[in-house]
Design an enzyme around this catalytic site. Structure first.
Site, short mmCIF file in Angstrom:
data_model
loop_
_atom_site.label_atom_id
_atom_site.label_comp_id
_atom_site.label_asym_id
_atom_site.label_seq_id
_atom_site.Cartn_x
_atom_site.Cartn_y
_atom_site.Cartn_z
N ASP A 63 0.77 -1.22 -0.16
CA ASP A 63 0.00 0.17 0.01
C ASP A 63 0.89 1.18 -0.07
O ASP A 63 0.54 2.32 -0.68
CB ASP A 63 -0.76 0.12 1.23
CG ASP A 63 -1.94 -1.33 1.04
OD1 ASP A 63 -2.34 -1.62 0.16
OD2 ASP A 63 -1.96 -1.89 2.32
N HIS A 66 -5.56 -3.67 5.07
CA HIS A 66 -5.06 -4.20 3.92
C HIS A 66 -6.16 -4.14 2.83
O HIS A 66 -5.82 -5.13 1.84
CB HIS A 66 -4.06 -5.17 3.98
CG HIS A 66 -3.17 -5.36 2.76
ND1 HIS A 66 -2.33 -4.57 2.18
CD2 HIS A 66 -3.16 -6.62 1.97
CE1 HIS A 66 -1.89 -5.09 1.18
NE2 HIS A 66 -2.35 -6.46 1.01
#
Ligand code: APR
Length: 315
Positions: free
Chosen positions: A152, A179
């Site tokens: 990310d 996530h």
């Protein structure tokens, strides 16, 4: 210490193979242990010809799992099935949840001191599963279990650099939360170098970072989800763990861990890493009003994902 055993569980897969390659060229990895239920002899033979110090060993099938993980310093887990058309999220959850449970049990038995990095999705739930299993085995240390969320950050750095015409190497965006989807919280207000966007662009960039995985799933058109960028991010994370174990100071990396800095039991924040895993949770820091809103939206979703994992591990 400069010599480390790193085990990859799920080493023959789309993530596992490029991840193993990147670990083979990391000079801190002196023993690379490759575990999978298929193809490990071939992957190991292939990688073993590369002219770096790391000794590569392949372990195929469940009867070799304990040997594969035994006394590992770091275990990275990308084992599992990626989402394909026709599969529900529940199919993915049940299969991958069981795989992570079994791997965590094995780790508890033969590598209780290992730092464990979990890539297998859904990470928001698989990390709580691993923690519960380790607790049941009496081997749980919350400073040693991590959900790998570095991708990310990697994506946020890349997209923001693109948007501003900067070199991605010079850009650093903290990303916190979980996530998947709305649980991913990019803190663009805290970018280095400092950047600013009009509100609509800020929202579009945030959504792009949150949905970047789906971008890859769509482009792969049934062939799976992100593998190469995930392998890069996994290797970056493993390297940070190893640098911490080696005693380097100021190793900071984010990951999804047991958390006491939010009302969510597990949460990704920047961590200071050291010889025993997490040395210090660096916390959320200051959020803009917009980021506070993102946090509000993330918490109930995270709690739901965490509960699903804990319930699975307890049944
Ligand atoms: N133990 C070890 N390895 C396993 C097991 C198991 N019980 N079950 C499956 N595997 C292996 C498969 O044999 C395969 O080599 O895991 C590997 C998975 O590879 P791929 O199917 O190519 O999937 P990949 O794209 O690498 O994604 C794996 O990571 O990002 C997540 O959502 C993704 O959960 C998925 C995982």
């Amino acid at each position: 210490q400069n010599n480390f055993k790193v085990a990859v569980a799920g080493a023959s897969g789309g993530i596992g193979q490029p991840l193993s390659l990147l670990l083979k060229v990391n000079p801190l990895v002196t023993e690379l242990s490759l575990y999978d239920i298929v193809h490990t002899p071939g992957v190991a033979a292939d990688l073993s010809h590369i002219e770096t110090v790391g000794k590569v060993k392949g372990y195929n099938g469940p009867e070799n799992l304990l040997e594969a993980l035994r006394n590992a310093d770091v275990i990275i887990i990308p084992a599992g099935v990626p989402r394909k058309p026709g599969m529900t999220r529940d199919d993915l959850f049940n299969t991958n949840a069981g795989i992570v449970r079994d791997l965590a049990k094995a780790a508890a038995e033969v590598a209780p001191k290992a730092l464990i990095g979990i890539i297998t999705n859904p990470v928001n739930s698989t990390v709580p599963i691993a923690c519960e299993v380790l607790k049941q085995a009496g081997k749980f240390d919350p400073k040693r279990v991590f959900g790998v969320t570095s991708l990310d950050i990697v994506r946020a750095n890349t997209f923001i650099a693109e948007g501003k015409g900067l070199n991605p190497k010079d850009v650093s965006i903290p990303v916190i939360g979980g996530h998947s989807g709305v649980t991913i919280i990019p803190l663009i207000s805290r970018a280095t170098p400092s950047v600013s966007f009009p509100e609509d662009q800020l929202k579009a960039l945030t959504t792009r970072i949150q949905e970047a995985g789906t971008e890859v799933v769509k482009a792969k058109a049934g062939a799976g989800s992100a593998t190469l960028s995930m392998a890069y991010a996994g290797a970056r994370f493993a390297n940070s763990l190893l640098r911490g174990l080696k005693g380097e100071s100021n190793v900071i990396e984010p990951a999804y861990v047991v958390s006491d800095v939010t009302e969510s039991e597990y949460f990704s924040t920047p961590l200071l890493l050291g010889k025993n895993g997490i040395e210090k949770n660096l916390g959320l820091g200051k959020l803009s009003d917009y980021e506070q809103q993102l946090l509000k939206a993330a918490i109930p979703e995270l709690k739901k994902n965490i509960k699903a994992g804990v319930d699975f591990a307890k049944k």
